[in-house]
Write an enzyme that holds these catalytic residues in place. Structure first.
Site, PDB file in Angstrom:
ATOM      1  N   CYS A 113     -15.952  -1.943   0.929  1.00 49.99           N
ATOM      2  CA  CYS A 113     -15.742  -1.032   2.111  1.00 49.99           C
ATOM      3  C   CYS A 113     -16.418  -0.017   2.446  1.00 49.99           C
ATOM      4  CB  CYS A 113     -14.331  -1.064   2.944  1.00 49.99           C
ATOM      5  SG  CYS A 113     -13.208  -2.423   2.683  1.00 49.99           S
ATOM      6  N   HIS A 255     -13.127   4.819   7.576  1.00 50.96           N
ATOM      7  CA  HIS A 255     -13.167   3.122   7.641  1.00 50.96           C
ATOM      8  C   HIS A 255     -11.929   2.597   8.303  1.00 50.96           C
ATOM      9  CE1 HIS A 255     -12.963  -0.855   5.833  1.00 50.96           C
ATOM     10  NE2 HIS A 255     -12.116  -0.731   5.245  1.00 50.96           N
ATOM     11  N   ASN A 285     -10.099  -5.000  10.147  1.00 48.82           N
ATOM     12  CA  ASN A 285     -11.085  -4.516   9.237  1.00 48.82           C
ATOM     13  C   ASN A 285     -12.378  -5.281   8.690  1.00 48.82           C
ATOM     14  OD1 ASN A 285     -11.945  -3.585   6.693  1.00 48.82           O
ATOM     15  ND2 ASN A 285     -10.168  -3.420   5.458  1.00 48.82           N
TER      16      ASN A 285
HETATM   17  N1  ACO Z   1       3.620 -10.712   9.762  1.00 56.70           N
HETATM   18  C1  ACO Z   1       4.997 -10.667   9.625  1.00 56.70           C
HETATM   19  N2  ACO Z   1       5.422 -10.180   8.332  1.00 56.70           N
HETATM   20  C2  ACO Z   1       4.639  -9.816   7.479  1.00 56.70           C
HETATM   21  C3  ACO Z   1       3.048  -9.919   7.676  1.00 56.70           C
HETATM   22  C4  ACO Z   1       2.581 -10.599   8.587  1.00 56.70           C
HETATM   23  N3  ACO Z   1       1.439 -10.776   8.714  1.00 56.70           N
HETATM   24  N4  ACO Z   1       2.713  -9.422   6.315  1.00 56.70           N
HETATM   25  C5  ACO Z   1       3.586  -8.981   5.600  1.00 56.70           C
HETATM   26  N5  ACO Z   1       4.710  -9.403   6.124  1.00 56.70           N
HETATM   27  C6  ACO Z   1       6.086  -9.240   5.536  1.00 56.70           C
HETATM   28  C7  ACO Z   1       6.112  -9.113   4.184  1.00 56.70           C
HETATM   29  O1  ACO Z   1       6.417 -10.464   3.589  1.00 56.70           O
HETATM   30  C8  ACO Z   1       7.568  -8.256   3.958  1.00 56.70           C
HETATM   31  O2  ACO Z   1       8.644  -8.957   4.267  1.00 56.70           O
HETATM   32  P1  ACO Z   1      10.050  -8.820   3.217  1.00 56.70           P
HETATM   33  O3  ACO Z   1      10.301  -7.376   3.426  1.00 56.70           O
HETATM   34  O4  ACO Z   1      10.657  -9.941   3.842  1.00 56.70           O
HETATM   35  O5  ACO Z   1       9.365  -8.999   1.666  1.00 56.70           O
HETATM   36  C9  ACO Z   1       7.251  -7.250   4.997  1.00 56.70           C
HETATM   37  O6  ACO Z   1       6.647  -7.828   6.163  1.00 56.70           O
HETATM   38  C10 ACO Z   1       6.926  -5.819   4.555  1.00 56.70           C
HETATM   39  O7  ACO Z   1       5.615  -6.292   3.892  1.00 56.70           O
HETATM   40  P2  ACO Z   1       4.817  -4.973   3.253  1.00 56.70           P
HETATM   41  O8  ACO Z   1       3.885  -5.437   2.283  1.00 56.70           O
HETATM   42  O9  ACO Z   1       5.697  -4.053   2.505  1.00 56.70           O
HETATM   43  O10 ACO Z   1       4.038  -4.274   4.613  1.00 56.70           O
HETATM   44  P3  ACO Z   1       3.612  -2.838   4.726  1.00 56.70           P
HETATM   45  O11 ACO Z   1       4.123  -2.233   5.656  1.00 56.70           O
HETATM   46  O12 ACO Z   1       3.299  -2.270   3.312  1.00 56.70           O
HETATM   47  O13 ACO Z   1       2.263  -3.333   5.345  1.00 56.70           O
HETATM   48  C11 ACO Z   1      -0.173  -3.792   4.880  1.00 56.70           C
HETATM   49  C12 ACO Z   1       1.293  -4.234   4.630  1.00 56.70           C
HETATM   50  C13 ACO Z   1      -0.618  -3.747   6.205  1.00 56.70           C
HETATM   51  C14 ACO Z   1      -0.991  -4.697   4.125  1.00 56.70           C
HETATM   52  C15 ACO Z   1      -0.220  -2.444   4.348  1.00 56.70           C
HETATM   53  O14 ACO Z   1       0.191  -2.301   2.859  1.00 56.70           O
HETATM   54  C16 ACO Z   1      -1.696  -2.043   4.133  1.00 56.70           C
HETATM   55  O15 ACO Z   1      -2.377  -1.760   5.141  1.00 56.70           O
HETATM   56  N6  ACO Z   1      -2.469  -1.686   3.046  1.00 56.70           N
HETATM   57  C17 ACO Z   1      -3.637  -1.305   3.064  1.00 56.70           C
HETATM   58  C18 ACO Z   1      -4.709  -2.530   3.045  1.00 56.70           C
HETATM   59  C19 ACO Z   1      -6.023  -1.902   3.081  1.00 56.70           C
HETATM   60  O16 ACO Z   1      -6.493  -0.649   3.464  1.00 56.70           O
HETATM   61  N7  ACO Z   1      -7.182  -2.636   2.620  1.00 56.70           N
HETATM   62  C20 ACO Z   1      -8.247  -2.238   2.538  1.00 56.70           C
HETATM   63  C21 ACO Z   1      -9.002  -2.710   1.299  1.00 56.70           C
HETATM   64  S1  ACO Z   1      -9.660  -4.144   1.613  1.00 56.70           S
HETATM   65  C22 ACO Z   1     -11.206  -4.174   0.818  1.00 56.70           C
HETATM   66  O17 ACO Z   1     -11.764  -3.425   0.404  1.00 56.70           O
HETATM   67  C23 ACO Z   1     -11.918  -5.548   1.012  1.00 56.70           C
END
Ligand code: ACO
Length: 328
Positions: A113, A255, A285
């Site tokens: 990214c 980003h 993204n």
């Molecule tokens: N729909 C519904 N529920 C979901 C989904 C979804 N799409 N995805 C996850 N959940 C659930 C999980 O299973 C979990 O359920 P549980 O509590 O029963 O286990 C719950 O939602 C919470 O999951 P978390 O992973 O804790 O959710 P979080 O609030 O941390 O958000 C996210 C997840 C959006 C991925 C966040 O952590 C994030 O944005 N991380 C950074 C990602 C990023 O910036 N990537 C960039 C680099 S990519 C690259 O370089 C190619």
């Protein structure tokens, strides 16, 4: 000599995939995706479109906008994590052939990214040393080909698209310039976001089960924490380099990975969220493409004028991060 971004261009595929469409494929909902990421929609490449096709269209728009011919280019740098082919030829070479940029060298940058941020600074230094005059920097991705559409943790986050910029010496009597950049990496976090199959560590053996998934794996929490920390740090370091304050900055162009990352960083910095340009709701993204797509959109909307000072900030796989302090 001042080196600046003379023009930008972008291309996103026509096909849209809304949160409601996704909720028919995996166990998710519009409410969850919007509240956790800010994403409402993403664009998906057609079956016959690969990264170089998106990149070529964005590049041609940037060339047209600059009033330049592809033959004027000396170098093409393509930031991508979704190259047309896993090894060679590079996507940059395919773009070079498509454009007819017969005088240009061409090479891909693997900085995920942060690819466009790296590309701008590399281009600037080639021009400052006299190695090149006109450089095309591209960020392009077809993320839809490297995500598991059955994995709700990742498939809701990404989209496809491309953006491009023409970097060249500023012959005008104005201040437009790529002023200063930070290019950084934290290889100790390499495995927090990865796509491992098909390289020399986990080669594909035809006929045998794959050791590793061909899709993107991510420890979302770890990447989130990293992203907020480096976004804040990079903004502070870029401003400090020239003794600037946030009031000197027209926009921070981050980003576009997750609205919540940007909100958390804004809160820590004590800046209004409105200082950050955002379009993640429409495109999700698109990895290396998010920043040049945003810059093109800002120019088209007349939000960016020559003389404005902006910060572009990237972070992602590698882990890589960095930013450019730019006088537009
Ligand atoms: N729909 C519904 N529920 C979901 C989904 C979804 N799409 N995805 C996850 N959940 C659930 C999980 O299973 C979990 O359920 P549980 O509590 O029963 O286990 C719950 O939602 C919470 O999951 P978390 O992973 O804790 O959710 P979080 O609030 O941390 O958000 C996210 C997840 C959006 C991925 C966040 O952590 C994030 O944005 N991380 C950074 C990602 C990023 O910036 N990537 C960039 C680099 S990519 C690259 O370089 C190619």
């Amino acid at each position: 000599m001042k080196v600046y971004i003379k023009a930008v261009g972008s291309y996103v595929p026509e096909k849209k995939l809304t949160n409601s469409d996704l909720s028919k494929i995996v166990d998710t909902s519009d409410e969850w995706i919007v509240s956790h990421t800010g994403i409402k929609n993403r664009h998906i490449a057609a079956d016959n479109e690969a990264a170089s096709d998106l990149a070529t269209k964005a590049a041609q728009q940037a060339l047209d906008s600059a009033g330049m011919d592809a033959k004027d280019l000396d170098l093409i740098l393509v930031g991508t994590a979704t190259a047309d082919f896993p090894g060679f030829p590079s996507t940059a070479c395919i773009v070079q052939g498509n454009l007819g940029a017969e005088n240009a060298g061409a090479v891909d940058l693997a900085a995920a990214c942060t690819g466009f941020i790296y590309g701008l600074e590399i281009a600037k230094n080639f021009i400052l040393t006299g190695s090149a005059k006109n450089i095309l920097v591209i960020g392009c991705e077809v993320m839809s080909r490297i995500i598991d559409w059955k994995d709700r943790n990742t498939c809701v986050l990404f989209g496809d698209g491309a953006g491009a910029g023409i970097v060249t010496a500023n012959d005008e009597n104005d201040n437009s310039e790529i002023i200063f950049s930070l290019l950084k990496a934290e290889g100790t976090g390499a495995r927090y976001v990865e796509r491992t199959a098909g390289g020399s560590r986990y080669p594909i053996h035809p006929g045998k089960p794959m050791e590793e998934t061909p899709y993107t794996k991510m420890d979302g929490r770890k990447v989130y924490t990293f992203a907020v920390r480096v976004l804040v740090d990079t903004v502070n370091r870029l401003l400090a380099h020239k003794n600037l304050t946030i009031d000197d900055i027209a926009y921070i162009v981050p980003h576009q990975a997750n609205l919540r990352i940007i909100e958390a960083a804004a809160k820590r910095l004590g800046y209004p969220v409105s200082k950050f340009y955002m379009n993640i709701d429409e495109y999700a993204n698109t990895s290396a493409a998010t920043i040049p797509i945003a810059l093109t959109e800002m120019v088209q909307k007349n939000l960016l004028k020559r003389g404005d000072i902006i910060l572009t900030i990237g972070f992602g796989g590698g882990l890589t991060y960095g930013g450019n302090l730019i006088c537009w």
